[in-house]
Design a protein around this motif. Structure first.
Motif, PDB file in Angstrom:
ATOM      1  N   VAL A 109       0.874  -1.311   0.188  1.00 40.70           N
ATOM      2  CA  VAL A 109       0.127   0.254   0.019  1.00 40.70           C
ATOM      3  C   VAL A 109       0.978   1.242  -0.016  1.00 40.70           C
ATOM      4  N   TYR A 110       0.876   2.126  -0.793  1.00 43.50           N
ATOM      5  CA  TYR A 110       1.446   3.235  -1.135  1.00 43.50           C
ATOM      6  C   TYR A 110       0.802   4.354  -0.389  1.00 43.50           C
ATOM      7  N   LEU A 111       1.063   5.133   0.494  1.00 42.94           N
ATOM      8  CA  LEU A 111       0.834   6.113   1.369  1.00 42.94           C
ATOM      9  C   LEU A 111       1.252   7.499   0.835  1.00 42.94           C
ATOM     10  N   PRO A 112       0.263   8.531   0.508  1.00 37.14           N
ATOM     11  CA  PRO A 112       0.447   9.736   0.426  1.00 37.14           C
ATOM     12  C   PRO A 112       1.478  10.481   1.578  1.00 37.14           C
ATOM     13  N   TYR A 113       2.251  11.372   1.103  1.00 36.78           N
ATOM     14  CA  TYR A 113       2.789  12.086   2.038  1.00 36.78           C
ATOM     15  C   TYR A 113       2.200  13.203   2.587  1.00 36.78           C
ATOM     16  N   THR A 114       2.337  13.815   3.918  1.00 34.95           N
ATOM     17  CA  THR A 114       1.830  14.837   4.352  1.00 34.95           C
ATOM     18  C   THR A 114       2.309  15.954   3.874  1.00 34.95           C
ATOM     19  N   ALA A 115       1.299  16.783   3.137  1.00 37.08           N
ATOM     20  CA  ALA A 115       1.715  17.959   2.462  1.00 37.08           C
ATOM     21  C   ALA A 115       2.426  18.948   3.258  1.00 37.08           C
ATOM     22  N   GLY A 116       3.578  19.864   2.985  1.00 37.61           N
ATOM     23  CA  GLY A 116       4.325  20.601   3.627  1.00 37.61           C
ATOM     24  C   GLY A 116       5.186  20.432   4.597  1.00 37.61           C
ATOM     25  N   VAL A 117       5.447  18.955   4.974  1.00 38.88           N
ATOM     26  CA  VAL A 117       6.149  18.574   6.203  1.00 38.88           C
ATOM     27  C   VAL A 117       7.073  17.480   5.633  1.00 38.88           C
ATOM     28  N   SER A 118       8.562  17.465   5.812  1.00 40.09           N
ATOM     29  CA  SER A 118       9.323  16.479   5.684  1.00 40.09           C
ATOM     30  C   SER A 118      10.554  16.796   6.627  1.00 40.09           C
ATOM     31  N   THR A 119      11.602  15.984   6.576  1.00 37.99           N
ATOM     32  CA  THR A 119      12.605  15.745   7.401  1.00 37.99           C
ATOM     33  C   THR A 119      13.523  16.917   6.533  1.00 37.99           C
ATOM     34  N   THR A 120      13.611  17.057   5.317  1.00 40.36           N
ATOM     35  CA  THR A 120      14.339  17.891   4.310  1.00 40.36           C
ATOM     36  C   THR A 120      13.918  19.247   4.562  1.00 40.36           C
ATOM     37  N   SER A 121      12.628  19.482   4.754  1.00 42.04           N
ATOM     38  CA  SER A 121      12.190  20.806   4.665  1.00 42.04           C
ATOM     39  C   SER A 121      12.585  21.369   6.093  1.00 42.04           C
ATOM     40  N   ILE A 122      12.330  20.456   7.185  1.00 38.92           N
ATOM     41  CA  ILE A 122      12.804  20.870   8.591  1.00 38.92           C
ATOM     42  C   ILE A 122      14.182  21.298   8.592  1.00 38.92           C
ATOM     43  N   LYS A 123      14.989  20.624   7.942  1.00 39.98           N
ATOM     44  CA  LYS A 123      16.633  20.884   7.825  1.00 39.98           C
ATOM     45  C   LYS A 123      16.529  22.231   7.178  1.00 39.98           C
ATOM     46  N   ARG A 124      16.242  22.434   6.254  1.00 40.32           N
ATOM     47  CA  ARG A 124      16.306  23.706   5.275  1.00 40.32           C
ATOM     48  C   ARG A 124      15.691  24.819   6.068  1.00 40.32           C
ATOM     49  N   LYS A 125      14.568  24.558   6.923  1.00 36.96           N
ATOM     50  CA  LYS A 125      14.277  25.560   7.658  1.00 36.96           C
ATOM     51  C   LYS A 125      15.231  26.197   8.825  1.00 36.96           C
ATOM     52  N   ILE A 126      15.634  25.075   9.465  1.00 37.89           N
ATOM     53  CA  ILE A 126      16.730  25.183  10.554  1.00 37.89           C
ATOM     54  C   ILE A 126      17.956  25.915   9.744  1.00 37.89           C
ATOM     55  N   ILE A 127      18.481  25.639   8.569  1.00 37.27           N
ATOM     56  CA  ILE A 127      19.504  26.433   7.827  1.00 37.27           C
ATOM     57  C   ILE A 127      19.203  27.740   7.546  1.00 37.27           C
ATOM     58  N   GLU A 128      17.928  27.978   7.194  1.00 42.04           N
ATOM     59  CA  GLU A 128      17.570  29.324   6.817  1.00 42.04           C
ATOM     60  C   GLU A 128      17.359  30.188   8.263  1.00 42.04           C
ATOM     61  N   ASN A 129      17.300  29.681   9.368  1.00 43.16           N
ATOM     62  CA  ASN A 129      16.990  30.260  10.539  1.00 43.16           C
ATOM     63  C   ASN A 129      18.284  30.263  11.441  1.00 43.16           C
ATOM     64  N   ILE A 130      19.204  29.733  11.219  1.00 39.76           N
ATOM     65  CA  ILE A 130      20.446  29.385  12.019  1.00 39.76           C
ATOM     66  C   ILE A 130      21.061  30.515  12.812  1.00 39.76           C
ATOM     67  N   TYR A 131      20.971  31.651  11.915  1.00 37.18           N
ATOM     68  CA  TYR A 131      21.529  33.029  12.793  1.00 37.18           C
ATOM     69  C   TYR A 131      20.407  33.500  14.043  1.00 37.18           C
ATOM     70  N   SER A 132      19.317  33.803  13.447  1.00 40.08           N
ATOM     71  CA  SER A 132      18.341  33.922  14.650  1.00 40.08           C
ATOM     72  C   SER A 132      18.263  33.108  15.634  1.00 40.08           C
ATOM     73  N   VAL A 133      18.437  31.653  15.494  1.00 37.67           N
ATOM     74  CA  VAL A 133      18.416  30.736  16.519  1.00 37.67           C
ATOM     75  C   VAL A 133      19.659  30.781  17.358  1.00 37.67           C
TER      76      VAL A 133
END
Length: 168
Positions: A116-140
């Protein structure tokens, strides 16, 4: 007595998020028992080209303690036939991005059970979380440094002031 329907799903489960939770929930709904393969650090580095952020032992503990997971198992080969046979798996669930990709275990399962192939949850992935961290690293980092520099009494006072504002 009715045979127990065993479902198997697997993944890296790195930086656990709601998309992971949805895969586990949907997988559990398909059977009576859910077995979850957790990829080793070495396997992830091999097929994703980079190691996971969260170490294997911690990812195993996280997955094993998710409601609905009956058993978490070490995965050293993606959807390994031997593991599917050993646990008498009836259904394998996997993300729909694997639909046109070859995995020996999936091909075997198509002949001996169900995939059974399951659809991904739109707008969330480990890759997107990593990218968000990188984009916000200086403010963090800046926020962390500000917190470290504040005295504990100043921090406590800010918390108390915040509570007073919420009540008013």
């Amino acid at each position: 007595m009715k045979k127990e329907k065993v479902v198997f799903t697997s993944g890296s489960w790195d930086m656990f998020h709601v998309g992971h939770l949805n895969v586990l929930r949907r997988s559990r709904e398909l059977g009576d028992r859910l077995i979850v393969g957790v990829s080793t650090d070495e396997l992830i580095a091999e097929y994703k080209g980079a190691p996971p952020v969260i170490p294997f032992e911690e990812r195993m503990e996280i997955v094993q303690n998710v409601k609905g997971v009956d058993l978490a198992v070490r995965q050293t080969i993606l959807t390994e036939i031997r593991q599917l046979q050993e646990h008498k798996v009836d259904v394998v669930t996997i993300g729909d991005d694997w639909k046109d990709r070859y995995l020996e275990g999936l091909e075997w399962m198509k002949e001996h059970g169900e995939v059974v192939y399951l659809p991904y949850t739109a707008g969330v992935s480990t890759t997107s979380i990593k990218r968000k961290i990188i984009e916000n690293i200086y403010s963090v980092i800046a926020a962390d440094l500000r917190r470290e520099m504040e005295k504990p009494e100043e921090w406590k006072q800010k918390q108390l002031e915040g509570r007073k504002l919420k009540r008013n």
